[in-house]
Scaffold this motif. Structure first.
Motif: not given
Length: 239
Positions: A234-237, A120-121, A156-160
């Motif tokens: 946004a993100f892409v996976a 993600f960015e 959903l899990t985000l890890v900066p």
């Protein structure tokens, strides 16, 4: 399909992307109107041997940087049906001012479970000074989405990234609203009615739902000053 048109110039509708099949060219809207302009390769960029072209310009005022591409040999960066695009407006300051995810809509998971991993960015409400001009702070990280069709659940899990300003411990996992076979997923919006995006909204992409894209908004604690800021991007996976 577009999500998470975050940024200083495209918060109201974002980058509208179109493909012209007869000429094989992409076009985006001018931010000052609804007219479309052709996307061209940047003359100031040359990819290293074996890498795809990922930097483009529109009318000399808009720069687009593809974060992933079907041309990469690196499997982590190779996406066939989706992309994550950062953009900047004008030549100074020469930094990204927004992030958009684009993709070819596809079907959702119908049975079993699946894990999608990607990146993600985001753009932060925290301002930093670059080349003498205040601009939004930008940071990235990894993303993981887990879907279970038998339980009709998604998470959903985000890890900066450690190199960014966000304290990873301040970003918590998100339970998604999703059911087996659905191509869309989201997190109910707890914010005000004037909010431009859901905290999380996305969809599966590719003919078999091999990839996905989405927009994300979350609060985080800054490592620089300990204050709370909002990030939007946004993100892409992919599986």
């Amino acid at each position: 399909m577009l999500f998470a048109d975050a940024g200083q110039y495209f918060t109201d509708g974002g980058l509208q992307l179109a493909f012209d099949a007869p000429t094989g060219t992409y076009h985006v809207t001018n931010p000052a109107s609804t007219s479309f302009e052709i996307v061209q390769r940047s003359p100031n960029y040359a990819p290293q041997a074996g890498n795809p072209w990922v930097v483009f310009i529109v009318g000399g005022y808009l720069s687009l940087n593809l974060r992933v591409s079907g041309g990469y040999s690196d499997p982590d960066l190779r996406y066939l049906y989706s992309n994550l695009i950062t953009w900047s407006f004008g030549s100074s300051p020469s930094v990204a001012l927004g992030t958009t995810a684009v993709g070819m809509p596809g079907p959702g998971l119908t049975s079993g479970s699946a894990i999608y991993e990607g990146r993600f960015e985001v753009e932060s409400s925290r301002q930093v000074v670059y080349e003498g001009t205040p601009v939004p702070d930008m940071f990235d990280g990894t993303v993981e989405l887990v879907f279970d069709a038998s339980a009709n659940t998604g998470r959903l899990t985000l890890v900066p990234s450690p190199s960014g300003d966000a304290d990873p411990n301040s970003v918590t996992p998100v339970d998604l609203v999703w059911s087996a076979g659905a191509s869309l997923f989201h997190q109910p919006d707890p914010a005000s009615s004037t909010s431009l995006n859901y905290p999380v909204a996305g969809r599966f992409t590719g003919p078999a739902g091999q990839e996905l894209i989405g927009g994300v908004r979350f609060e985080y604690t800054s490592k620089a000053d300990g204050k709370t800021y909002e990030a939007r991007g946004a993100f892409v996976a992919k599986k």
